[in-house]
Design a protein around this motif. Sequence first.
Motif, PDB file in Angstrom:
ATOM      1  N   GLY A 232      -2.658   4.845   6.497  1.00 38.11           N
ATOM      2  CA  GLY A 232      -1.359   4.437   7.019  1.00 38.11           C
ATOM      3  C   GLY A 232      -0.779   3.171   6.396  1.00 38.11           C
ATOM      4  O   GLY A 232       0.407   2.879   6.592  1.00 38.11           O
ATOM      5  N   ASP A 233      -1.599   2.426   5.663  1.00 39.51           N
ATOM      6  CA  ASP A 233      -1.101   1.181   5.047  1.00 39.51           C
ATOM      7  C   ASP A 233      -1.932   0.908   3.789  1.00 39.51           C
ATOM      8  O   ASP A 233      -2.440  -0.196   3.588  1.00 39.51           O
ATOM      9  CB  ASP A 233      -1.234   0.033   6.043  1.00 39.51           C
ATOM     10  N   LEU A 234      -2.050   1.947   2.961  1.00 40.43           N
ATOM     11  CA  LEU A 234      -3.001   1.883   1.842  1.00 40.43           C
ATOM     12  C   LEU A 234      -2.343   1.262   0.608  1.00 40.43           C
ATOM     13  O   LEU A 234      -1.987   1.942  -0.344  1.00 40.43           O
ATOM     14  CB  LEU A 234      -3.547   3.286   1.541  1.00 40.43           C
ATOM     15  N   HIS A 235      -2.220  -0.048   0.658  1.00 40.77           N
ATOM     16  CA  HIS A 235      -1.672  -0.780  -0.486  1.00 40.77           C
ATOM     17  C   HIS A 235      -2.783  -1.635  -1.093  1.00 40.77           C
ATOM     18  O   HIS A 235      -3.931  -1.635  -0.599  1.00 40.77           O
ATOM     19  CB  HIS A 235      -0.464  -1.610  -0.066  1.00 40.77           C
ATOM     20  N   THR A 236      -2.456  -2.385  -2.136  1.00 41.59           N
ATOM     21  CA  THR A 236      -3.514  -3.127  -2.823  1.00 41.59           C
ATOM     22  C   THR A 236      -3.991  -4.343  -2.025  1.00 41.59           C
ATOM     23  O   THR A 236      -5.008  -4.946  -2.362  1.00 41.59           O
ATOM     24  CB  THR A 236      -3.042  -3.573  -4.226  1.00 41.59           C
ATOM     25  N   GLY A 237      -3.278  -4.673  -0.927  1.00 36.98           N
ATOM     26  CA  GLY A 237      -3.782  -5.696  -0.008  1.00 36.98           C
ATOM     27  C   GLY A 237      -4.793  -5.123   0.980  1.00 36.98           C
ATOM     28  O   GLY A 237      -5.401  -5.869   1.752  1.00 36.98           O
ATOM     29  N   SER A 238      -4.969  -3.802   0.972  1.00 34.01           N
ATOM     30  CA  SER A 238      -5.932  -3.166   1.872  1.00 34.01           C
ATOM     31  C   SER A 238      -7.189  -2.724   1.122  1.00 34.01           C
ATOM     32  O   SER A 238      -7.908  -1.822   1.574  1.00 34.01           O
ATOM     33  CB  SER A 238      -5.294  -1.936   2.548  1.00 34.01           C
ATOM     34  N   VAL A 239      -7.424  -3.335  -0.029  1.00 33.23           N
ATOM     35  CA  VAL A 239      -8.622  -3.019  -0.816  1.00 33.23           C
ATOM     36  C   VAL A 239      -9.251  -4.348  -1.224  1.00 33.23           C
ATOM     37  O   VAL A 239      -8.543  -5.266  -1.649  1.00 33.23           O
ATOM     38  CB  VAL A 239      -8.268  -2.202  -2.082  1.00 33.23           C
ATOM     39  N   ILE A 249     -10.096  -1.572   3.443  1.00 34.02           N
ATOM     40  CA  ILE A 249     -10.102  -2.267   4.735  1.00 34.02           C
ATOM     41  C   ILE A 249      -8.804  -1.955   5.493  1.00 34.02           C
ATOM     42  O   ILE A 249      -7.910  -1.321   4.963  1.00 34.02           O
ATOM     43  CB  ILE A 249     -10.235  -3.802   4.552  1.00 34.02           C
ATOM     44  N   ASP A 250      -8.769  -2.386   6.747  1.00 31.57           N
ATOM     45  CA  ASP A 250      -7.507  -2.598   7.454  1.00 31.57           C
ATOM     46  C   ASP A 250      -6.705  -1.338   7.794  1.00 31.57           C
ATOM     47  O   ASP A 250      -5.474  -1.327   7.620  1.00 31.57           O
ATOM     48  CB  ASP A 250      -6.648  -3.505   6.539  1.00 31.57           C
ATOM     49  N   PRO A 251      -7.365  -0.307   8.377  1.00 35.30           N
ATOM     50  CA  PRO A 251      -6.600   0.918   8.677  1.00 35.30           C
ATOM     51  C   PRO A 251      -5.928   0.900  10.056  1.00 35.30           C
ATOM     52  O   PRO A 251      -5.881   1.925  10.727  1.00 35.30           O
ATOM     53  CB  PRO A 251      -7.677   2.001   8.604  1.00 35.30           C
ATOM     54  N   GLU A 252      -5.365  -0.225  10.486  1.00 38.15           N
ATOM     55  CA  GLU A 252      -4.783  -0.259  11.831  1.00 38.15           C
ATOM     56  C   GLU A 252      -3.491   0.552  11.913  1.00 38.15           C
ATOM     57  O   GLU A 252      -3.020   0.855  12.998  1.00 38.15           O
ATOM     58  CB  GLU A 252      -4.548  -1.692  12.299  1.00 38.15           C
ATOM     59  N   PHE A 253      -2.924   0.925  10.743  1.00 42.46           N
ATOM     60  CA  PHE A 253      -1.725   1.765  10.761  1.00 42.46           C
ATOM     61  C   PHE A 253      -2.092   3.250  10.776  1.00 42.46           C
ATOM     62  O   PHE A 253      -1.248   4.108  10.511  1.00 42.46           O
ATOM     63  CB  PHE A 253      -0.813   1.432   9.569  1.00 42.46           C
TER      64      PHE A 253
END
Length: 421
Positions: A232-239, A249-253
Amino acid sequence: MTTQDYAALTPETLPRRLGALPALVERLGPADGWTVREVGDGNLNLVFIVEGARASAVVKQALPYVRLVGDSWPLPLKRSFFEYNALVRHEARDPGSVPAIYHFDETQALIVMEYLSPHIILRQALINGQRVAGLGRRLGEFCARTLFRGSDLSLPTAQKKADVALFSGNVEICDITENLVFSDPYFAAKMNHHTPGLDGIVARLRADLSLKVAAQHLKLAFTSRAETMLHGDLHTGSVMVTDTESRVIDPEFVTYGPFGFDTGMLIANFLMAWFSQNGHEQTQGDRAGFKDWLLSVTQEIWEVFAAEFARLWRTERTGILYQATLYEDQGHALASEQALSDLLGQIWRDSLGFCGVEMHRRILGLAHNADFESIADEGIRAGCEARALAMGRQLMLGAGAIHGMDAVLAMARRMDGEDHL
Ligand code: SR1
Ligand code: MG
């Protein structure tokens, strides 16, 4: 405990409040030896690194409002519950792809997890010009495994329906995506902002009626096609990455949505990293080799995704869709391959559309990305952003006629030499 028992942690209160938690004490040692830093640089949450005598851990806690904006924008704590449930499923569907989870506290909306070190956020690595070995393969596999295994291609139908119901509670988070990604970029929404030199192209994009229609078609797909569990928010800030390892990381979306959403967002963020490189050069052309690498990773993400998705199709198609009883068991394996090819074609077209809106919203909306924001010279930044905006438009309007990643990368290369201001 009730929700009234929730209190945001601080570095000072954390050892006292979590100092009896076996998940922390047994790993880190006694709380009187802990040092705590708050390092959250995202838009929503608190993130603490807790270092003890023996080891370290991360404590991530949701705030009851949007950190980026402040308490004028309340946001429910339950997103932490959805994030925890998504992490558990990511680990099951692609083992080793996410940080290990040590503890979850629903009332305090906090997740205690593995401290990834010496990892840094991928977006920062790409700004620095640092390469990561195996990045495209890892991200392509992650997308294929989590998207295939979270869908009706794989899950027992009762489990898939239960998960659709579970994650449909992530309402306020979906509302952020629905507005910030699919609508706000296409009119002068209150929280929007953009680099001053972009006024001309922004006006043109907002007057482009076909683009508005395309954005809403994509929004309809996002809200109505519960095909699989998305990050839901798979951008380069979530890796998070080292030179040789990548973790998501960070799949809260998390929500159920179309297969192509995560892949599209991810590709968009690599293309934006690419368009931003001219703003990070020290001497002219010194990022040329790195830019080639970025495009090769973008290509590999899609190639690995498609190959791994196809492998899972052929070996793990145990759900209610395209059953082997209809195809292989009837001697119709060729029809199964045709169905796979059709589905991958649909995911490709959807990915390009979602890629386009993500490129637009990161430049025109509320939540920008550091790839562009860290370019101090506003003129250079505007030039880089304008190329990305123009490419986003072409992807959204031309998705049906762009047949393969080679064409996307050729388009990016061509636009990099153009002036779209
Ligand atoms: C108000 S939240 C803005 C953005 O931050 C998150 O990381 C998501 O990308 C969201 O759209
Ligand atoms: Mg995030």
